[in-house]
Design an enzyme around this catalytic site. Structure first.
Site, short mmCIF file in Angstrom:
data_model
loop_
_atom_site.label_atom_id
_atom_site.label_comp_id
_atom_site.label_asym_id
_atom_site.label_seq_id
_atom_site.Cartn_x
_atom_site.Cartn_y
_atom_site.Cartn_z
N GLY A 79 0.68 -1.25 -0.12
CA GLY A 79 0.01 0.04 -0.02
C GLY A 79 1.05 1.19 0.12
N GLN A 80 2.26 1.14 -0.18
CA GLN A 80 3.19 2.37 0.04
C GLN A 80 2.62 3.18 -1.52
OE1 GLN A 80 7.32 1.89 1.25
NE2 GLN A 80 6.77 -0.36 1.74
N GLY A 81 2.67 4.57 -1.02
CA GLY A 81 2.52 5.31 -2.14
C GLY A 81 3.42 5.07 -3.30
#
Ligand code: GTP
Ligand code: MG
Length: 171
Positions: free
Chosen positions: A61-63
């Site tokens: 889910g990291q940018g």
């Protein structure tokens, strides 16, 4: 016997929402890991229910990795979208990512079931699943079956209800 229908599920949501922890809980105990670290890129995991054999794309889910998600939309037959109910500041970011997902051409016109996990319900002052549902405007999703459950992935609470719902949508 051994003839369960195969289903590809995409597990999406912001970093730190608890996706990997949830998937880990759904795996058979002998396949579970003790130390969960932030996902890099994505990881492919498997778990079974009474009638289905799920292959999960556990996305980071990291940018910097969120642009990977869309490459798997076509293959996804169901979506698990995880929200950290304690992360009020980023609820608007979660909504943005959800809206981008829902408007993507590979998702938009498909009746693909979406299971929302309002995770970390154990965190003090976390939002209820009703409140999360309101903030994400889930009632606006008219063309897809969806369901939201409050969960505590650390204890595995609430997960079964969600997975039962998902199984009913697919089988
Ligand atoms: P990325 O892989 O970076 O996208 O994160 P993720 O969504 O996979 O989150 P992950 O499962 O790695 O969990 C992030 C942190 O939240 C870990 O420290 C977990 O132990 C914790 N966590 C997960 N679920 C819960 C929960 O229900 N309650 C609490 N209190 N903590 C949780
Ligand atoms: Mg992860």
């Amino acid at each position: 016997l051994g003839l369960k229908k195969e289903v590809n599920v995409l597990c999406l949501g912001l970093d730190n929402s608890g996706k990997t922890t949830i998937i880990n809980q759904l795996k058979p105990s002998n396949a579970q890991t003790q130390d969960i670290v932030p996902t890099i890129g994505f990881s492919i995991e498997k778990f079974k229910t009474s009638s289905l054999s799920f292959t999960v794309f556990d996305m980071s889910g990291q940018g910097r990795y969120r642009n990977l998600w869309e490459h798997y939309y076509k293959e996804g037959q169901a979506i698990i979208f995880v929200i950290d109910s304690g992360d009020k500041l980023r609820m608007v970011v979660a909504k943005e990512e959800l809206d981008t997902l829902l408007n993507h051409p590979d998702v938009k016109h498909r009746r693909i079931p979406i299971l929302f996990f309002a995770n970390k319900m154990d965190v003090r002052d976390s939002l209820s699943s009703v409140k999360v549902s309101q903030l994400l405007c889930l009632e606006n999703i008219k063309d897809k079956p969806w369901h939201i459950c409050a969960t505590n992935a650390l204890k595995g609470e609430g997960l079964q209800e969600g997975v039962d719902w998902l199984q009913d949508q697919i089988k």
